[in-house]
Design an enzyme around this catalytic site. Sequence first.
Site, PDB file in Angstrom:
ATOM      1  N   CYS D  95       0.806  -1.095   0.020  1.00  0.00           N
ATOM      2  CA  CYS D  95       0.047  -0.138   0.111  1.00  0.00           C
ATOM      3  C   CYS D  95       0.739   1.245   0.027  1.00  0.00           C
ATOM      4  CB  CYS D  95      -1.071  -0.008   1.270  1.00  0.00           C
ATOM      5  SG  CYS D  95      -1.564  -1.670   1.419  1.00  0.00           S
ATOM      6  N   HIS D 370      -9.042   4.057  -0.670  1.00  0.00           N
ATOM      7  CA  HIS D 370      -7.988   3.325  -0.442  1.00  0.00           C
ATOM      8  C   HIS D 370      -7.663   2.480  -1.971  1.00  0.00           C
ATOM      9  CE1 HIS D 370      -4.232   1.866   1.133  1.00  0.00           C
ATOM     10  NE2 HIS D 370      -4.628   0.912   1.909  1.00  0.00           N
TER      11      HIS D 370
END
Lengths: 138, 138, 422, 422
Positions: D95, D370
Site C-alpha cells: 500500500c 484506498h
Amino acid sequence: MEVKEFTAASFYRFLDRKKLMGSKCKKCGALFLPPRPFCGQCLENEMEWFQFSGRGKLISYSVVRVGTTMYEEKGYGRDTPYCWGLVQLDEGPRISALLLGADLSRPDSITIGQSLEAIFPDKREEEGERNPVTFRLE
Amino acid sequence: MEVKEFTAASFYRFLDRKKLMGSKCKKCGALFLPPRPFCGQCLENEMEWFQFSGRGKLISYSVVRVGTTMYEEKGYGRDTPYCWGLVQLDEGPRISALLLGADLSRPDSITIGQSLEAIFPDKREEEGERNPVTFRLE
Amino acid sequence: MVRRAKKLTRGVAVIGAGMSHFGAFKEKDSRDLFVEAFQAVLGTVQKGIDPREIEAIYVGNLSSDCFEGQAHVAPIMAEWVGLNPRPATRTEDACASSGVALREGIIAVASGLYDIVLVGGVESMNKLTTARVTDILAAAADAIYEVSVGATFPSLYAQIATVHMDKYGTTEEQLMKVAIKNHDNGALNPKAHFTSSIRDLMNSRIARAKQKGQPIPSWTDEMEFLKDPSANPIVAWPIKLFDCSPITDGAACAILVAEDIARNFTDEPIHVIGTGQASDAQALHGRKDITSLTASKLAAEQAYEMAGVTPKDIQLAEVHDCFTIAEVVATEDLGFFKPGEGSRAAEEGKTARDGEKPINTSGGLKSKGHPVGATGVGQLVEVWEQMSGHAGQRQVARVNLALAHNVGASGSTVVVHIFERR
Amino acid sequence: MVRRAKKLTRGVAVIGAGMSHFGAFKEKDSRDLFVEAFQAVLGTVQKGIDPREIEAIYVGNLSSDCFEGQAHVAPIMAEWVGLNPRPATRTEDACASSGVALREGIIAVASGLYDIVLVGGVESMNKLTTARVTDILAAAADAIYEVSVGATFPSLYAQIATVHMDKYGTTEEQLMKVAIKNHDNGALNPKAHFTSSIRDLMNSRIARAKQKGQPIPSWTDEMEFLKDPSANPIVAWPIKLFDCSPITDGAACAILVAEDIARNFTDEPIHVIGTGQASDAQALHGRKDITSLTASKLAAEQAYEMAGVTPKDIQLAEVHDCFTIAEVVATEDLGFFKPGEGSRAAEEGKTARDGEKPINTSGGLKSKGHPVGATGVGQLVEVWEQMSGHAGQRQVARVNLALAHNVGASGSTVVVHIFERR
Ligand SMILES: [Zn+2]
Ligand SMILES: [Zn+2]
C-alpha cells in the site's frame, strides 16, 4: 447499454453488437484501435467513436500449440492449435485477432499480406467473458 | 525427508512431525523462528536447527469473522469465527499461530499474557496444503 | 524545450555481483534464493564489505504475488539477508524488472541519497504448473487486447519471427544456431539452469534409447535433432521448444557504490558509464514495425550517448534472448549488425565466444535460465565475471567494455547498461 | 563507516498534483483511471505544461496482475497518456507503492538524469469479489507464515489494536471517533469514495427504514450507530466495518521538477524538503513491539532530519489510516502525540480540521478511499490542494509545512515526505 466512455468495456459491448469500434481524435484526426480516451498524438482528450470497416491485411501470425489456460479450456491444445496474429485495418491501425480459416497443419500456407475480414461470432462465451476480436482469412 | 535447508518446506515438514523448529546462529546464538539460513543479527550463515519447547504467552490476537478464501473453505465465516494471534515462545522469538481453546463469542475473555502451548493436529489438510502453526490457550 | 544530454551527477561503480544457482527448485521460496545470491555477491567483493554498510535495496520481481502468493517481496528480501530496516523497493517491468532495479540503484547512488546500494532480482516460478506459468507470463502482455485473442509469450515472439522471416529471409535453421551456441556457453556455466550442450542432450537421449531397447534416433548432429519435431516440438509456430528459454527459479545481486569510494572495496571496480531505458506500446499491434524493438534502439541510443561509445566498441554483450529470435533482433537493435543481418551473423559464428562479438557467453536466458525478475541483474553477473576475469572456461579475452540488454515482455520496456573496466 | 546525513544533490519541487475520482468503477480498467488522474494533474499546473516535456514516469501499483490479470502496467500507463517512449517504471511496496513511486521520482530528478518526472499510482480492485480482494491484500503480509494461520489485513491491524488497548487503554469508542472525523472530512471532498458523514449515513438508513415501513432504528447519534453490531459488524475483532478503509478504484498523479526550473511552471511550487523510507520484518511476529511501527519512526526521523524540522512544525498531515488504529499509531510514531496518547488526541478533536494538528483533511483512506497503489500519491494530492489553497470547504488556514505518511502492509515499508511552501 453504456458506451459513452472510451474503455475496454465499451469496446467489447460494441463487438457483441458486431461493430469494430475505435476512437478518433477530433483535433488531429488520429485513429485509435482499441479506443483510447486521450490522443497519443496531440495529447488532447476530445475523442469520438469511429467504426472500422473490418477489412484489412495480415501483418504477422503464429499457430499456437501450447495456449493459455483460457484457450486450453476452450478446447485448443497441442493437437488442436489456434492461430492469432496482427491485422492492419484498411484505415491504418492494427489490432490483434484470433484468425480463422487457415490450414493450421501447414502454417507456412498462410501468407503475410493476405486480406482479412472481421467476423463476429454469436455470443457463446460464459457470462462475463469477452468474445475475442476475430478475423477470417479470405 | 529433506530437512537440511533452513526453508519453509523444512519448517512445515518438521511441524508435521510435531516439532516446532527454528534456526540458531552458531556464531552469536541468535534464535530464529521461523528458521532462516542467514543470521539477521551477526550477518553470518552458520545455522543449526533448534527445537522450541512450544510453550509461550499470548502477545496479541484477533477473532476473525471475514476470513481469507482458504479459511472460508475450511468452514470459518461470520458465524463461525477463528482466532489467530502472536505467541512469544519461552525461548524469546515470536510466531503467528492459529489459536484454539478460547470462547470466541467473548473476545475480551481472552487475556494478553495468557500461557499457551503448541499443538500439532494430525495432518488432515489437502495434499500439498500446509498445516498452520497452532497453539492452545491454557 | 531543448533536449539535454542525460548525465548522472555522480559516478557509480559495481564492486561485486553474484547469483544463486539457476534451475528448478520447488522446495525453495524467493527469500531462500535471494539469500543464496546475497551470499554469492558478498564473496565477490575483492576487499570485502560489511553488509551493514549497505544503505538501501532494490529488488526486481515480476510476479511473486501470482507465482507464490507473496506480494511486497522487497522488505522480505531485506529482512532475510539481515538488512532491515534499510529502504527496500521492488521494481517491476516484466522480464526487465531487475534491469530496472539496477537502473534505480544507479540513479539512487547518483542522487547522493546513498553511497552503497544492493540491487537484485528474484523469481520463483516452478511451484506452479507450466500452464499457470504461461498464464502469469501472458499477463505481462496486454491482458485486455492480446491475452484475449490467445496471446502467449512464445506466440508474441512468433509474430516477430514470422515478420523477420518474411522481410529478411531469416530461417528456422538460423534460429536453431542461436540455441546451439547459447547451450554451448551455458554448458560451461556451473550456475546455469541447463549445463548441457544440445549435442550432449542429443547423445544422452540416444544413449537412453539404447539402454531401454527403444528405437535409436537417427540424429547425426544437433541440427537434425532440432529439426525433429519429436525432439523439438512446436510451441507456437515458428517457435519450437528449443527456441524458448526455460521456466527458472533464481536470484541475482550486485552492489553499487559511489565511484569515489569504490576503491575502498576493490582495486577493479566496474564503472557504469551508460544507462538507458525506453518504453513502447504494450501490445504488438500498437507498434508500426515489429522486426525490431524500438524501445531497444532508444534505450541503447541513450546508453551509448551517455557512455560516449559506439556499438563497435562493445567487446561483449548479454542480450535478452527469451526466445532465439529475440537474440537476433537484439543484436540488430543494439547496432552490432545491420537490420536483417543478425540471423546470418549468428549462423556464421560471429556471436560465439570466439567470434567478433561474443553474445550471451553466460548461456543467455536460453541456457543459463530465465527467472524473469532476476534476469537483468543476472546479466550483470556475467558481465562482472567476464570483466574481472573470473568467467572460468567461458572467459573471453580481456573485456574492458560490455553491455547488458534487458527486455520487458515483448519490448514495451527495454533497459540497456554499459560497463567499463578502466 | 560514519553515517552521513542524507542529502539530495539537487532540490526537487512539485508543480501539480491531481487524482481521478475514487470509488467503485467496475467498468473501468487501470489505464482509464490513470488517464483521468493525468488529465487532472495537467489542469493543476498554474502556468501550464506541455506533457511532452515529461521525461519519465513512475507508477505505484500493488497488484494489477492479481486484480486485473495485467502485469507490467507502467508502460501501459505511459502509452495511454501519450508518454511513450518515456521510461516507465512500476514500484511496489504494497500500500506504499506510490509513496515509493514519489520517492523514486524525487531521487531520479535529484540524480540529474531527468528534470521533469510524472509520478503516480493506480489500483483497480472492484472487479473481483470482496473475498478475492481479501486474499490478494493478504499476500502483502507474510504469505508463508501469516496467511497460513488465517491472517487478513483487518486481523493484522487488530493485533496492533489489541496490544494498544491493553498497554494504553485505547478504547473502541476512541477509534470510532477517528472514523467519524475522517468521514466528516471526506464529505467535503468531491473526489472521495464516501462523500457522506457517518451521521448522514445513519440518517439515510433511518429514512430508508421509515420509507419501507421497517422498524425504525433507535440511534440518536453516530456513536450509537457505530456501537450497533447490525450497523457496524465485526470484521476481525476488535476491528469493525467502520474501522476499515473501503475497497477502492482510483489513480493519482503528480509532476516533479528540478527546483531551479519550477517557476517556469508555477509561481507557487511545493518544495520536497524531506524524504524517508524504512523497512521492517514483514510478519508482525518478527517485531519486538507492535504498539508502534518502527519503520514509521525511522522513515519520519530521516525525513525530519533532511528537512530540518520537528513534528511540532508540521501544520497538516495525511497519514496512512487503512484502519482507524493505524491513524492513531501513525500520529504517535510521527511524533505528533506521545506514545499511547494518539487515541485520546483524536477523541479530543486535536486531529480535526480545526484542531491543533489536522490529520487526513482529505477524508483519509477511510473516507476518501484506498486504491492501494494510488494512495501515496493520493495523499500528496491533498497536501497540494491544501498548500495551494484549493481545498475548497476542507481548506485549513494557510499551510506552509505538511507531511505525508504512507505505509506498506502492516508496516514492513513506510515512506514519509515533508513538503514546504515558501
Ligand atoms: Zn489528436
Ligand atoms: Zn548470528
